[in-house]
Design a protein around this motif. Structure first.
Motif, PDB file in Angstrom:
ATOM      1  N   ALA A  94       0.585  -1.043   0.015  1.00 22.02           N
ATOM      2  CA  ALA A  94      -0.204   0.141   0.354  1.00 22.02           C
ATOM      3  C   ALA A  94       0.473   1.042  -0.327  1.00 22.02           C
ATOM      4  O   ALA A  94       0.482   2.234  -0.901  1.00 22.02           O
ATOM      5  N   ALA A  95       1.742   1.421   1.247  1.00 21.81           N
ATOM      6  CA  ALA A  95       3.056   2.491   0.916  1.00 21.81           C
ATOM      7  C   ALA A  95       3.060   2.404  -1.318  1.00 21.81           C
ATOM      8  O   ALA A  95       3.267   3.343  -0.966  1.00 21.81           O
ATOM      9  N   ALA A  96       4.071   1.774  -0.876  1.00 21.70           N
ATOM     10  CA  ALA A  96       4.973   1.916  -2.366  1.00 21.70           C
ATOM     11  C   ALA A  96       3.999   2.683  -3.489  1.00 21.70           C
ATOM     12  O   ALA A  96       3.825   3.193  -4.464  1.00 21.70           O
ATOM     13  N   ALA A  97       2.483   1.800  -3.547  1.00 23.33           N
ATOM     14  CA  ALA A  97       1.138   2.331  -4.252  1.00 23.33           C
ATOM     15  C   ALA A  97       0.918   3.748  -3.946  1.00 23.33           C
ATOM     16  O   ALA A  97       0.942   3.869  -5.262  1.00 23.33           O
ATOM     17  N   VAL A  98       1.042   4.387  -3.132  1.00 22.19           N
ATOM     18  CA  VAL A  98       0.337   5.039  -2.653  1.00 22.19           C
ATOM     19  C   VAL A  98       1.790   6.502  -3.419  1.00 22.19           C
ATOM     20  O   VAL A  98       1.722   7.446  -3.272  1.00 22.19           O
ATOM     21  N   TYR A  99       2.976   6.201  -2.834  1.00 24.92           N
ATOM     22  CA  TYR A  99       4.327   6.983  -3.250  1.00 24.92           C
ATOM     23  C   TYR A  99       4.250   7.027  -4.689  1.00 24.92           C
ATOM     24  O   TYR A  99       4.461   7.437  -5.028  1.00 24.92           O
ATOM     25  N   GLY A 105      -8.785   7.958  -5.775  1.00 24.57           N
ATOM     26  CA  GLY A 105      -9.451   7.638  -4.211  1.00 24.57           C
ATOM     27  C   GLY A 105      -7.840   7.331  -3.100  1.00 24.57           C
ATOM     28  O   GLY A 105      -7.947   7.003  -2.204  1.00 24.57           O
ATOM     29  N   LYS A 106      -7.240   8.189  -3.752  1.00 23.16           N
ATOM     30  CA  LYS A 106      -5.513   8.189  -3.491  1.00 23.16           C
ATOM     31  C   LYS A 106      -5.197   8.101  -1.568  1.00 23.16           C
ATOM     32  O   LYS A 106      -4.980   7.997  -0.821  1.00 23.16           O
ATOM     33  N   GLU A 107      -6.636   9.673  -1.245  1.00 27.08           N
ATOM     34  CA  GLU A 107      -6.195   9.913  -0.031  1.00 27.08           C
ATOM     35  C   GLU A 107      -7.178   9.536   0.698  1.00 27.08           C
ATOM     36  O   GLU A 107      -7.051   9.411   1.854  1.00 27.08           O
ATOM     37  N   SER A 108      -8.051   7.947   0.405  1.00 27.14           N
ATOM     38  CA  SER A 108      -9.101   7.975   1.413  1.00 27.14           C
ATOM     39  C   SER A 108      -7.596   6.181   1.778  1.00 27.14           C
ATOM     40  O   SER A 108      -8.449   5.756   2.688  1.00 27.14           O
ATOM     41  N   LEU A 113      -6.706   3.001   5.856  1.00 26.06           N
ATOM     42  CA  LEU A 113      -6.092   1.759   7.134  1.00 26.06           C
ATOM     43  C   LEU A 113      -5.796   2.485   8.387  1.00 26.06           C
ATOM     44  O   LEU A 113      -6.310   1.171   9.162  1.00 26.06           O
ATOM     45  N   ILE A 114      -6.527   3.326   8.363  1.00 30.57           N
ATOM     46  CA  ILE A 114      -6.071   4.199  10.458  1.00 30.57           C
ATOM     47  C   ILE A 114      -7.118   3.573  10.683  1.00 30.57           C
ATOM     48  O   ILE A 114      -7.414   3.310  12.307  1.00 30.57           O
ATOM     49  N   LEU A 115      -8.285   3.443   9.701  1.00 32.73           N
ATOM     50  CA  LEU A 115      -9.410   3.515  11.052  1.00 32.73           C
ATOM     51  C   LEU A 115      -9.688   2.345  11.886  1.00 32.73           C
ATOM     52  O   LEU A 115     -10.499   2.642  13.153  1.00 32.73           O
TER      53      LEU A 115
END
Lengths: 276, 301
Positions: A94-99, A105-108, A113-115
């Motif tokens: 997930a971190a690699a994809a976001v980076y 929907g990237k911001e969500s 994940l933190i929910l």
């Protein structure tokens, strides 16, 4: 409020009421933990008398040899291990994809994940319980692992993403320019670069899982993880000296790796997993 | 061979993105969001009182049950507890946070930061357990009360209705103290972060312009620290709402939300009511977060 006077004290010295308040808060946070260590050595079997009537080492071997404690400890370690592995894979992806990429929907992603950590544990717990009962999955070792992995992902994700953001892309480009393929680049450049972030994330995830009790109550059948075993001992104290020693053991198992993790990421502002 | 696979992926970033994103997203959508949705669905089912079976048909009767006086009392009691715990955490956290932000040297600050976060990472159950030792009738608090000849005062306090009980370890006061202890670090860190951003010159200017320290505190420092206070209170409030361990161990028979949810789903197998009950803290937290956002708490995170 003691801090009133401090604005007048000019230099770098705090007024004594402020110092008093600060020291008081630190003591409030730490004295209970010291008492855990003290009571592990008390000679008393059925009460919590202070000061302890005497000190002894005899409970430590007894606690370590206790079969119920052993099986709970073993279960907790296995659960934490598998949950950590799962969280490492999912969190890093997930971190690699976001980076690396921009997508809808990237911001969500971070939010989702933190929910599981942000909502009260009981929400995650009862939600999973109702899902498990609705589709009639038997409660097992695996339902515990799935629950734990879900709330562990975010600590790995936070650590790895923070590391990605600090490191420059030029090393990866240089590696590709020099003819390495994606796999070689990943193995020789990316992995060593995020190695300590992965390790720190893994330690945090392991502690988080090893320690969890609320979600576990809902996702476990009759399996007892170590925290659940301690909880049941508190409800119906059968063997206080053994519980005392186990409590001390758990503090050591969870706190020492965290100190180690802090050291790994020390100097960099990586430890975003610090908010539990 | 590897080179060809590598090139294939290099030319198709969308495939790589999908491969990276799919596993975590699928996991979260199925395991987590899926669970939340089944909980929501479950809360519209009901438990047949005679057969003890959950009836899978849409109804609002489980939600209507939430408005029973007993259940409303549980919501009220829990919210009151969460609010008092939050207030106490603010009062205890503030001096330490202020000291860390303003007076501690860099080394001291690192040390204090570790001292605050370490309890957070030591086992939650064990930290709760330590208060079983402390609050016990024969424990350190009673010992200390006897030492300074104030045990009569402790006894007097324990006889008070509402806050007292047979001993501190079975009383609303006990629950309160343990909650404050457990969640305190979550309050210290955000307040410290907010105070860190207050420039020292601002406080000096306030003093130079003739404000008394109390005025400076009230009109300059407190408003600037406020977003941090609200951010911390989100944690203390939410965590207190959802906890069942502490009320179970230190409470008498009076229920809190977490304990009620546990009992409904466990002892009575009434998952619909437990699910509907859980919507309570979720709604309370959503309202709280909306207020917090309006007060600027998220700027401090």
């Amino acid at each position: 409020m003691p801090s009133k006077n401090s604005s007048q004290s000019g230099g770098e010295r705090a007024a004594w009421p402020l110092k008093f308040g600060a020291v008081g808060a630190i003591l409030f946070l730490h004295v209970p933990l010291w008492l855990i260590f003290l009571y592990a050595f008390t000679t008393e079997e059925s009460a919590y008398t202070f000061p302890p009537p005497g000190l002894t080492l005899k409970w430590i071997p007894q606690a370590l040899a206790n079969p119920a404690m052993q099986s709970a400890l073993y279960l907790s370690i296995r659960v934490a291990f598998l949950a950590t592995i799962t969280a490492l894979v999912l969190g890093t992806l997930a971190a690699a994809a976001v980076y690396r990429y921009d997508f809808f929907g990237k911001e969500s992603v971070s939010f989702m994940l933190i929910l599981p950590l942000a909502l009260p544990g009981i929400v995650t717990g009862i939600a999973m319980r109702s899902a498990i009962s609705l589709i009639h999955i038997p409660f097992s070792f695996w339902t515990i692992v799935i629950g734990h992995a879900t709330f562990c992902v975010v600590v790995v994700y936070n650590n790895v993403l923070a590391r990605f953001r600090r490191s420059s892309n030029s090393m990866i480009e240089a590696s590709m320019d020099l003819g390495a393929n994606s796999f070689q680049t990943f193995w020789h450049i990316v992995l060593p670069n995020i190695g300590t972030a992965l390790l720190a994330g893994a330690i945090l995830a392991f502690s988080l899982s090893f320690d969890e009790v609320i979600v576990t109550t809902f996702t476990a059948g009759n399996q007892q993880t170590l925290p659940i075993w301690i909880f049941s001992q508190m409800l119906k104290p059968r063997n206080r000296p053994i519980t005392n020693v186990t409590a001390m053991l758990v503090v050591l198992i969870t706190a020492l790796p965290i100190l180690f993790a802090q050291r790994i990421v020390a100097g960099s502002s990586d430890s975003e997993g610090g908010s539990k | 061979m590897l080179n060809r696979i590598s090139t294939y992926f290099y030319l198709r970033p969308k495939v790589v993105l999908a491969l990276m994103l799919l596993p975590p997203m699928l996991w979260f959508l199925v395991v987590y969001i899926g669970s939340l949705i089944t909980m929501l669905i479950n809360s519209f089912f009901y438990l047949d009182g005679f057969t003890g079976k959950v009836i899978h048909e849409f109804t609002l009767r489980t939600y209507i049950k939430l408005f029973d006086p007993i259940n409303l009392q549980i919501f009220g009691r829990t919210t009151l507890m969460a609010a008092s715990v939050t207030l106490a955490c603010i009062i205890i956290a503030f001096p330490l946070s202020y000291f860390m932000a303003r007076f501690a040297s860099q080394r001291m600050k690192t040390f204090l930061y570790l001292a605050v976060t370490l309890p957070l990472w030591s086992s939650y159950v064990v930290r709760v357990y330590s208060w079983k030792l402390i609050l016990a009738q024969e424990g350190i608090i009673s010992w200390f009360a006897r030492l300074i000849h104030l045990d009569w005062l402790l006894q007097l306090y324990l006889n008070l209705p509402g806050v007292g009980g047979p001993s501190l370890s079975i009383s609303a006061t006990g629950i309160f103290i343990v909650f404050v202890y457990i969640w305190l670090p979550y309050m210290i860190i955000p307040i410290q972060t907010a105070l860190e951003r207050v420039p020292k010159s601002l406080l000096e200017a306030s003093g130079d312009l003739g404000a008394t320290p109390a005025q400076t505190f009230r009109t300059v420092l407190l408003p600037l620290a406020f977003p941090g206070v609200v951010a911390g209170s989100i944690f203390t409030f939410s965590l207190t709402l959802g906890d069942f361990i502490v009320p179970q161990l230190f409470g008498n028979s009076s229920f809190y939300i977490g304990k009620a949810v546990l009992t409904y789903q466990g002892t009575s197998g009434n998952i619909p009511l437990a699910a509907a009950f859980t919507m309570g803290p979720i709604i309370i937290m959503i309202v709280y977060l909306l207020i917090a956002r309006r007060l600027g708490a998220f700027d401090a995170l």
